[in-house]
Structures are given as structure tokens and as C-alpha cells.
Design a protein around this motif. Structure first.
Motif, PDB file in Angstrom:
ATOM      1  N   ASN A  59       0.723  -1.381  -0.273  1.00  0.00           N
ATOM      2  CA  ASN A  59       0.135   0.151   0.202  1.00  0.00           C
ATOM      3  C   ASN A  59       0.556   1.746   0.120  1.00  0.00           C
ATOM      4  OD1 ASN A  59      -2.499  -1.481   0.362  1.00  0.00           O
ATOM      5  ND2 ASN A  59      -1.725  -1.986   2.262  1.00  0.00           N
ATOM      6  N   ASP A  60       1.999   0.973   0.540  1.00  0.00           N
ATOM      7  CA  ASP A  60       2.954   2.811   0.662  1.00  0.00           C
ATOM      8  C   ASP A  60       2.843   2.550  -0.051  1.00  0.00           C
ATOM      9  OD1 ASP A  60       4.385   4.490   1.104  1.00  0.00           O
ATOM     10  OD2 ASP A  60       5.759   3.612   2.795  1.00  0.00           O
ATOM     11  N   PRO A  61       3.067   4.165  -1.097  1.00  0.00           N
ATOM     12  CA  PRO A  61       3.250   4.731  -2.267  1.00  0.00           C
ATOM     13  C   PRO A  61       4.873   4.895  -3.169  1.00  0.00           C
ATOM     14  CG  PRO A  61       1.911   6.112  -1.393  1.00  0.00           C
ATOM     15  CD  PRO A  61       1.991   4.645  -0.753  1.00  0.00           C
ATOM     16  N   LYS A  62       4.828   4.795  -2.145  1.00  0.00           N
ATOM     17  CA  LYS A  62       6.999   4.771  -1.957  1.00  0.00           C
ATOM     18  C   LYS A  62       7.353   3.521  -2.057  1.00  0.00           C
ATOM     19  CE  LYS A  62       9.631   7.084   1.341  1.00  0.00           C
ATOM     20  NZ  LYS A  62       9.755   7.013   2.673  1.00  0.00           N
ATOM     21  N   LEU A  63       6.905   2.316  -1.547  1.00  0.00           N
ATOM     22  CA  LEU A  63       7.524   1.297  -2.413  1.00  0.00           C
ATOM     23  C   LEU A  63       6.881   0.630  -3.380  1.00  0.00           C
ATOM     24  CD1 LEU A  63       8.595   1.862   0.553  1.00  0.00           C
ATOM     25  CD2 LEU A  63       8.058  -0.180   1.081  1.00  0.00           C
ATOM     26  N   GLN A  64       6.824   1.121  -4.798  1.00  0.00           N
ATOM     27  CA  GLN A  64       5.753   0.194  -5.346  1.00  0.00           C
ATOM     28  C   GLN A  64       6.537   0.241  -6.711  1.00  0.00           C
ATOM     29  OE1 GLN A  64       2.570  -1.250  -4.824  1.00  0.00           O
ATOM     30  NE2 GLN A  64       3.188   0.085  -2.774  1.00  0.00           N
ATOM     31  N   ASP A  65       7.856   1.061  -6.677  1.00  0.00           N
ATOM     32  CA  ASP A  65       8.593   0.906  -7.956  1.00  0.00           C
ATOM     33  C   ASP A  65       9.669   0.803  -7.828  1.00  0.00           C
ATOM     34  OD1 ASP A  65       8.397   2.925  -6.827  1.00  0.00           O
ATOM     35  OD2 ASP A  65       8.288   4.237  -9.213  1.00  0.00           O
ATOM     36  N   PHE A  66      10.350  -0.020  -6.463  1.00  0.00           N
ATOM     37  CA  PHE A  66      12.271  -0.199  -6.633  1.00  0.00           C
ATOM     38  C   PHE A  66      12.023  -0.640  -7.563  1.00  0.00           C
ATOM     39  CE2 PHE A  66      10.338  -1.949  -2.499  1.00  0.00           C
ATOM     40  CZ  PHE A  66      10.536  -2.863  -3.362  1.00  0.00           C
ATOM     41  N   SER A  67      13.620  -0.693  -7.616  1.00  0.00           N
ATOM     42  CA  SER A  67      14.339  -1.905  -9.026  1.00  0.00           C
ATOM     43  C   SER A  67      15.584  -2.587  -8.470  1.00  0.00           C
ATOM     44  CB  SER A  67      15.122  -1.041  -9.768  1.00  0.00           C
ATOM     45  OG  SER A  67      14.329  -0.124 -10.705  1.00  0.00           O
ATOM     46  N   GLY A  68      15.922  -1.896  -6.907  1.00  0.00           N
ATOM     47  CA  GLY A  68      17.398  -2.804  -5.986  1.00  0.00           C
ATOM     48  C   GLY A  68      16.943  -2.661  -5.079  1.00  0.00           C
ATOM     49  N   LEU A  69      17.222  -3.644  -3.971  1.00  0.00           N
ATOM     50  CA  LEU A  69      16.942  -3.858  -2.803  1.00  0.00           C
ATOM     51  C   LEU A  69      18.257  -4.194  -1.950  1.00  0.00           C
ATOM     52  CD1 LEU A  69      15.159  -4.452   0.277  1.00  0.00           C
ATOM     53  CD2 LEU A  69      14.967  -6.635  -0.915  1.00  0.00           C
ATOM     54  N   TYR A  70      18.338  -2.846  -0.998  1.00  0.00           N
ATOM     55  CA  TYR A  70      19.691  -3.427  -0.124  1.00  0.00           C
ATOM     56  C   TYR A  70      19.375  -3.677   1.621  1.00  0.00           C
ATOM     57  CZ  TYR A  70      24.381  -0.988   0.804  1.00  0.00           C
ATOM     58  OH  TYR A  70      25.846  -0.693   1.321  1.00  0.00           O
ATOM     59  N   LEU A  71      20.050  -4.545   1.693  1.00  0.00           N
ATOM     60  CA  LEU A  71      19.632  -5.196   2.723  1.00  0.00           C
ATOM     61  C   LEU A  71      21.204  -4.776   3.799  1.00  0.00           C
ATOM     62  CD1 LEU A  71      17.889  -8.146   1.598  1.00  0.00           C
ATOM     63  CD2 LEU A  71      16.984  -6.681   2.505  1.00  0.00           C
ATOM     64  N   THR A  72      20.648  -5.220   5.225  1.00  0.00           N
ATOM     65  CA  THR A  72      21.703  -5.437   5.659  1.00  0.00           C
ATOM     66  C   THR A  72      20.526  -5.991   7.435  1.00  0.00           C
ATOM     67  OG1 THR A  72      20.318  -3.086   7.048  1.00  0.00           O
ATOM     68  CG2 THR A  72      22.261  -2.684   5.455  1.00  0.00           C
ATOM     69  N   GLY A  73      21.238  -6.190   8.637  1.00  0.00           N
ATOM     70  CA  GLY A  73      20.864  -6.968   9.302  1.00  0.00           C
ATOM     71  C   GLY A  73      19.634  -6.461   9.514  1.00  0.00           C
ATOM     72  N   ALA A  74      19.297  -5.257   9.405  1.00  0.00           N
ATOM     73  CA  ALA A  74      17.913  -4.793  10.067  1.00  0.00           C
ATOM     74  C   ALA A  74      16.924  -4.941   9.496  1.00  0.00           C
ATOM     75  CB  ALA A  74      17.439  -3.255   9.194  1.00  0.00           C
ATOM     76  N   PHE A  75      16.988  -6.639   8.447  1.00  0.00           N
ATOM     77  CA  PHE A  75      15.640  -7.103   8.597  1.00  0.00           C
ATOM     78  C   PHE A  75      15.559  -8.116   9.758  1.00  0.00           C
ATOM     79  CE2 PHE A  75      18.551 -10.790   7.992  1.00  0.00           C
ATOM     80  CZ  PHE A  75      18.070 -11.716   7.240  1.00  0.00           C
ATOM     81  N   SER A  76      16.366  -8.580  10.426  1.00  0.00           N
ATOM     82  CA  SER A  76      16.099  -9.495  11.246  1.00  0.00           C
ATOM     83  C   SER A  76      15.531  -8.944  12.792  1.00  0.00           C
ATOM     84  CB  SER A  76      17.306  -9.935  12.396  1.00  0.00           C
ATOM     85  OG  SER A  76      18.305  -8.924  12.793  1.00  0.00           O
ATOM     86  N   VAL A  77      15.193  -8.065  12.392  1.00  0.00           N
ATOM     87  CA  VAL A  77      13.962  -7.690  13.396  1.00  0.00           C
ATOM     88  C   VAL A  77      12.505  -8.052  13.008  1.00  0.00           C
ATOM     89  CG1 VAL A  77      14.877  -5.749  14.761  1.00  0.00           C
ATOM     90  CG2 VAL A  77      12.998  -5.184  12.628  1.00  0.00           C
ATOM     91  N   MET A  78      11.710  -8.422  11.917  1.00  0.00           N
ATOM     92  CA  MET A  78      11.200  -8.940  11.215  1.00  0.00           C
ATOM     93  C   MET A  78      11.107 -10.426  11.380  1.00  0.00           C
ATOM     94  SD  MET A  78       9.878  -6.534   8.012  1.00  0.00           S
ATOM     95  CE  MET A  78      11.830  -7.298   7.552  1.00  0.00           C
ATOM     96  N   GLY A  79      12.216 -11.198  12.358  1.00  0.00           N
ATOM     97  CA  GLY A  79      12.282 -12.557  11.898  1.00  0.00           C
ATOM     98  C   GLY A  79      13.302 -12.822  10.924  1.00  0.00           C
ATOM     99  N   ARG A  80      13.495 -14.537  11.075  1.00  0.00           N
ATOM    100  CA  ARG A  80      14.672 -15.432  10.139  1.00  0.00           C
ATOM    101  C   ARG A  80      14.167 -15.328   8.329  1.00  0.00           C
ATOM    102  NH1 ARG A  80      19.766 -14.540  11.004  1.00  0.00           N
ATOM    103  NH2 ARG A  80      19.656 -16.878  10.287  1.00  0.00           N
ATOM    104  N   ASP A  81      12.580 -15.031   8.679  1.00  0.00           N
ATOM    105  CA  ASP A  81      12.840 -15.974   7.268  1.00  0.00           C
ATOM    106  C   ASP A  81      12.361 -14.977   5.955  1.00  0.00           C
ATOM    107  OD1 ASP A  81      11.490 -17.157   4.644  1.00  0.00           O
ATOM    108  OD2 ASP A  81       9.448 -17.963   5.765  1.00  0.00           O
ATOM    109  N   PHE A  82      13.114 -14.384   5.242  1.00  0.00           N
ATOM    110  CA  PHE A  82      12.905 -13.594   4.749  1.00  0.00           C
ATOM    111  C   PHE A  82      12.579 -13.666   3.266  1.00  0.00           C
ATOM    112  CE2 PHE A  82      13.978  -9.576   1.703  1.00  0.00           C
ATOM    113  CZ  PHE A  82      13.877  -9.025   2.643  1.00  0.00           C
ATOM    114  N   SER A  83      12.106 -15.037   2.750  1.00  0.00           N
ATOM    115  CA  SER A  83      11.698 -15.374   1.840  1.00  0.00           C
ATOM    116  C   SER A  83      10.206 -15.249   1.647  1.00  0.00           C
ATOM    117  CB  SER A  83      11.802 -16.819   1.063  1.00  0.00           C
ATOM    118  OG  SER A  83      11.421 -17.481   2.301  1.00  0.00           O
ATOM    119  N   GLN A  84       9.317 -14.860   2.775  1.00  0.00           N
ATOM    120  CA  GLN A  84       7.891 -15.145   2.639  1.00  0.00           C
ATOM    121  C   GLN A  84       7.468 -13.331   2.374  1.00  0.00           C
ATOM    122  OE1 GLN A  84       7.192 -13.696   7.358  1.00  0.00           O
ATOM    123  NE2 GLN A  84       8.392 -13.740   7.386  1.00  0.00           N
TER     124      GLN A  84
END
Lengths: 380, 380
Positions: A59-84
Motif C-alpha cells: 500500500n505505501d506508494p513509495k514502495l511500489q516501483d523500486f529496482s534494487g533492494l539493499y539489505l542489512t541486518g535490520a531485516f532480522s527484527v521481522m524474523g529470520r524468514d525473509f523469503s516470505q
């Protein structure tokens, strides 16, 4: 002549950079990041829960058309399974990358099904991990870890050395006894019955000769060891030619163990590497072998190892990884014949900053049309 | 055909081997000593006082016609000045040798006046000392010594690492504070404000490029450092060609210090090397330099060094030798930014036994007519 600023504004692709309240890891003090942030439109998004992130992706308009995804350890606050999250990424996403090696949480195969390339840092940390393996090797031969602790306690070099030459343990402390007064140094240098020798002229066997194992081989050659190795397939002639010294391939571990003065484990965790050193394989080692581990703690059955250390079948054990990490078996902590480091192989500024440079290179490379085979892409 | 046993009995030359009640160092478990003892008639003599030894040299019939003198540490029960015995040695004596390097107690010049060759072990321990320099270097860059002590205390790899990322010291303990929760690893890896970096790509400067310094250069090259050196005269082209990498000569220490990420001292004690690192020279270093010392403790003014460590002018100090040895300045003992070893560079079985092999080679060589220039003779 085109005006670059106007052009770039019109054509800038978006890169989503995930942050979290607890893990800020925005590399804006790395010079390369200045250029990266100019080349792309950076979208910073703080994540909290998996549900909230999926909602934003939908739903967030800012997140509808990105081409690259830059990940750091920050994702881990959402749990270990990023593939979801893979089903919710926009069709514009071409590449995701993270500043470390292991892709366990990411299911690169599922990214591939959506046509999204996944990049890691490749062999970037090999030299730093190999330096730790070298440090541990020197400790395993020379007992530097124990001798330093004695010097810190006594504040006197003579006192710190007064167990060098001992053939027994003090029955109370289980530490090396004092050397006998008439110790004859020509019998060799012993420490609580363990032999203090030079690595020079001895045989090292490396199990796992990937980037880390190769960097270890170079270092052990420099301290005068001859090098054997075991891996699934032998090095090609071209790979062998890249070394200035010979490496001997030994096809089976059972054949390798009886030849070694030093065993170095540099294998990742896998069903094949669990308990490589077990009750059966320990019977095959050359008595007095030293063991260094910088791969995964699961490769060694520590019960078997502790008994072999007591029996002097294994002279010393020096390790950056442990079976029940983060906890260390208490019986290791007070031993004089072990060196213990806290899984610190990759911990250098060079490596952490280098890893981010590799992420930038992966993302910018894919988005600028560089052949992905020249980048750190792991799901081609 | 001659019967060798009969012949050898007739022609066997005598070798005097000094022992003492406290220091027995008869290398009869070294295989080469079997042959040596067969080739010569061994005369074992236990020494007590200098007077008694001079009396024996004058009156004991067994001590009138020896050709070789095999020395071990046993002589030291008679005091440090061995040269006092030179006038009393028989004219038959051709060669004396001892299983270490330093000839301070021996006055090789006075031996020479009597036509007696003196042999030492030459560069035999260079590799073992260089291994210790390498171990100290890795500790100076990666803080392994401190991190191992934390792991032994906590028994937990995560807890042991939880100061990595800290910019300050705990005001109570003067040890690194905990890393801030929102520590951004892309800023680099810090530990109590000191920088944890890889040695790779950094510049090492070795002062004293003898056998030990050269062996250190080979090891530092293997961990990716570039090598500068200072000594009285630059290496010859032939010497440079023996390395597989470039070494840069820097004629003055003042010019060298500002270039270095790592300073390695491998100089012997001499009036020229006392307090090489002093109040003036410390002003010249590149801030953040690391210092390793495996030469002599007298080369560093430790007051100056301690202040420079506090001021972060010197990131870390890792040493096998100390100014007031055997005592260590207490202020070093609890520091996290130092690694301390008890002058153990040469302590390996390989080295101690190898040194005796070199003594046998020196004595047997001279007595069998080998060109002394091919042996470890130091007073030609």
C-alpha cells in the motif's frame, strides 16, 4: 550536450534500503556510498514487523516501483524468514543484495523464480578469517595463549616460562606443573607433557579448500608447513598454478588424517560436515595432532575432542567456532592446551566496509547492465 | 682393509663436555649425538666453581689434551665471565661451541688470539622468533589477546564480542565499554576507541633486517602487508632477488616512522638501539601505528609508549621483550591494547635440538678439516 543532472533526475532508479530502530547501518561515511546515493534514488524504510512490511509493500506508494533492494541486518527484527516477502515485491525489482555471505534466510531460488538476482559478498572476508586461522595455528604450536595468561598473572618473564619443560600436570590445578630443576632442554620443549614445536617442516591438512582454505594455505606455507587438502574435487591445474608452492590432494579424509601434524577445518555447516571429527575418525589421526577450526563448530564432536586432549592424542585445539555456540563448553575455558576466540574471523573495518562496497557494486552493476557473472550474484 | 674400530680408537680426538649438578644438558636422545660420541672421545666434566675448574684444567690428567669444547648453560654456575678460562686451555684445543647465539660471555677475540675457533648457532632460531613476531602482529591488528580473555571469562561468544564497536573505555575498569545498541558496523570495527583492521594492504616497517627480520618480512608479506625496512646498509640486489616480493629501503628511521601502520623491532641490544622509540621519535609516527617488538626491550622507552597508548597515538603494542625484564611494568598487565609474551621466541624443540646439531657440526667440522667458513664460526 546533455545536462547530466536533469537527465539523471528523470531516469534515476529507486533503491529500497531497509532500516530498523535498533540496527542503523547506513554506510554514508563510506566514500563510495556518496556516488551510489547520487546514482540512485534512495528510499529509506524502517521495518518493525513482517505484517507491517507486507502492508507497506502492498500500500505505501513509495514502495511500489523500486529496482534494487539493499539489505542489512535490520531485516532480522521481522524474523529470520525473509523469503516470505518475495511474492509482494514489485515487478520492477531486479536485484537484492546483503553485506555478508550466508543466504540461508533468503531462498535465492524463489527470488530467481521471480527473475530477481540475489548478490552476496563472495570471498570478501577470506583473508580476515585466514588471519585468524593463522593466529590460532601459531597458538596451537607455541602455546602463546597459555604463556600470555601466565605472564599477565605473574608480571615476570622467568616465572611465566617456568612451566616450559614440564612433563606433568599439577594434580590440583590440572595446569602444567613446574619444570624439574634439572630439566634437560635437549629433550625438547614440553609443557604439561604436551610438545612445543615449530610449525616449520610439519604437515598441515586443510579440509575445505574454498576461498578461505586457499588463503590459509598461503599463510601456512609462509611459516614453512607443507600443505595437503581435501575437498570434493581436486583443484584444476590452473588453480594449482596460482600458488607458488605445491598442494597435495588427498581424496579421502580417512587417508588424510594419519598424515597430519595440523588439521585445519574450513568447512561450512552441511549434513556432510557435521561431526567430521568423531569417535571413529579420531582413531585415525597421527598421535599428537593439533586441530584448528575456523569453519563451523558442528564439524567437531567436542566430547570426543576433550577426551583426545586429555589422552594427548590431540596436542592442542585452537578454534574460532564451537559446537554449542554462543555457549562454550565450560571444560574448555580453563584448559592450557586450547586457544579460544569468539567467532571473530570476519570482524575488521576493512571487511565490514568492503562488504558494503560489494553490495553497492552488485546493485549498481545489475541496474547499469554489467554482466551479472562479473558480480557477486548467487542465483544465476 | 683397515678395521675402522681399531683405527678410530687410536686416532680419536677428545671433546670436553661441561656439565653441572643443576644443568644437565647431554643431548644423547638426539640421534646425531650417537655418531658424534663415536667419532670423538667424550670427556664429561662437572663444573662447580671457577677456581675448581681452573685447578682441573691445570692438574686433572683427563683435561690436558682435548681438541673440542662443547658448552651448554652448565658453565653459568661458575659466573658469567667464561673468558677467564681461556689462558688455561691446552694447546690442543681447536674449537669451542655453544648452543645459542649471543657470545657476550665468551670474548671470541681472546679465543682467536690463542688460535681457537668459536662457533655459535647462527640464524637457527630466526624462523621460531619470526613466528612469534607474526603471532604478535595478528594480535596487534585483531586484538585476539583481549577477545580471548573475554571469552574465557564469559564462556559465551556473543558476550565476548559485545565490546566490539565501542568508542570509549569503561571509566571504572579502563577496559572497553559495551558497544552502543545502535552501533553501525559500517563505521568500522572499534574497541574502546581503538581501530580493529586487517593487516592486509597496510605498511609494515622492520628495523633490523638480519635473519630474523627477513623471516618476519616473508610472513608479513603472506598476510598482505607491504614491507619497508631500515638497517645500516641496504640489501644487495642478490639478497633482494631472494625474496618473491619487493622490500623498500628507508635510510633513516625518522623518514620511516611516518609511513608505517606497523613498526616491527628486530634489533639486538646495542648503544645505537637503546630507546629507539623515545619522546622525540614518537612524535614522528603515523597516528594509530601498532608496534611489535621481538628484539630487545631496551629499544623502547616504556614511559613514552604507555602515554602514546593512552593517547591513541599508538593503537596497540605486542611484545616478547621488555625494558626491565624479567619484570614487566605493572601498567601493561591489565591493558586490553597490548599482547605480552614471556621472551619465548626461541622456545621450540626444533630450535633447541637444532642448536645442538649445529654445535656438533661446528666441532666435528673443524676437527675433521671442513672449511670453517662453511660452519658457524664467529671469530675467523
Amino acid at each position: 550536450m546533455q545536462q547530466p543532472s536533469a537527465t539523471s533526475k528523470m531516469t534515476k532508479l529507486k533503491v529500497l534500503f531497509l532500516t530498523s530502530a535498533s540496527i542503523k547501518e547506513i554506510p554514508d561515511h563510506i566514500p563510495e556510498f556518496q556516488q551510489f546515493s547520487q546514482d540512485f534514488e534512495m528510499v529509506y524504510h524502517e521495518v518493525t514487523t513482517a505484517e507491517a512490511f507486507i502492508d507497506s509493500l502492498q500500500n505505501d506508494p513509495k514502495l511500489q516501483d523500486f529496482s534494487g533492494l539493499y539489505l542489512t541486518g535490520a531485516f532480522s527484527v521481522m524474523g529470520r524468514d525473509f523469503s516470505q516477502f518475495i511474492p509482494y515485491f514489485p515487478d520492477t525489482l531486479k536485484v537484492a543484495s546483503f553485506p555478508w555471505v550466508g543466504a540461508e534466510s533468503f531462498r535465492p531460488d524463489l527470488f530467481k523464480e521471480r527473475g530477481i538476482l540475489v548478490g552476496n559478498v563472495g570471498d570478501g572476508s577470506a583473508d580476515d578469517v585466514a588471519d585468524i586461522a593463522l593466529s590460532l595455528t601459531l597458538s596451537a604450536f607455541r602455546f602463546t595463549s597459555y604463556l600470555e595468561s601466565r605472564l599477565r598473572e605473574s608480571g615476570d618473564t622467568n616465572q611465566a616460562r617456568n612451566t616450559l619443560g614440564s612433563y606433568e600436570l599439577d594434580p590440583k590445578t590440572k595446569m602444567p606443573a613446574l619444570a624439574p630443576m634439572d630439566n634437560d632442554r635437549t629433550k625438547g620443549v614440553h609443557l604439561g607433557g604436551k610438545h612445543v614445536v615449530s610449525p616449520r617442516g610439519k604437515v598441515a591438512g586443510i579440509i575445505g579448500l574454498g576461498a578461505i582454505g586457499k588463503a590459509i594455505a598461503v599463510r601456512l606455507n609462509a611459516i614453512g608447513m607443507s600443505i595437503c587438502y581435501n575437498k570434493r574435487t581436486a583443484l584444476s591445474q590452473a588453480e594449482l598454478d596460482s600458488f607458488s608452492f605445491p598442494l597435495t590432494y588427498v581424496e579421502s579424509i580417512d587417508e588424510l588424517l594419519p598424515q597430519l601434524d595440523l588439521l585445519v577445518l574450513a568447512v561450512p555447516h552441511s549434513p556432510q560436515t557435521v561431526n567430521l571429527i568423531n569417535e571413529e575418525s579420531i582413531k585415525l589421526v597421527k598421535p599428537g595432532i593439533r586441530i584448528v577450526n575456523v569453519g563451523r563448530g558442528s564439524a567437531i564432536d567436542e566430547e570426543v575432542l576433550l577426551k583426545a586432549l586429555d589422552d594427548n592424542v590431540v596436542t592442542s585445539f585452537a578454534s574460532d567456532v564451537f559446537q554449542h555456540e554462543p555457549k562454550i563448553d565450560e571444560r574448555f575455558l580453563k584448559r592450557f592446551d586450547v586457544a579460544l576466540l569468539p567467532h571473530m574471523g570476519p570482524y575488521t573495518t576493512d571487511n565490514f566496509q568492503g562488504n558494503h562496497k560489494r553490495v553497492m557494486r552488485n546493485i549498481a552493476g545489475v541496474l547499469k547492465g554489467v554482466d551479472p557473472r562479473e558480480l557477486g550474484i548467487i542465483n544465476l
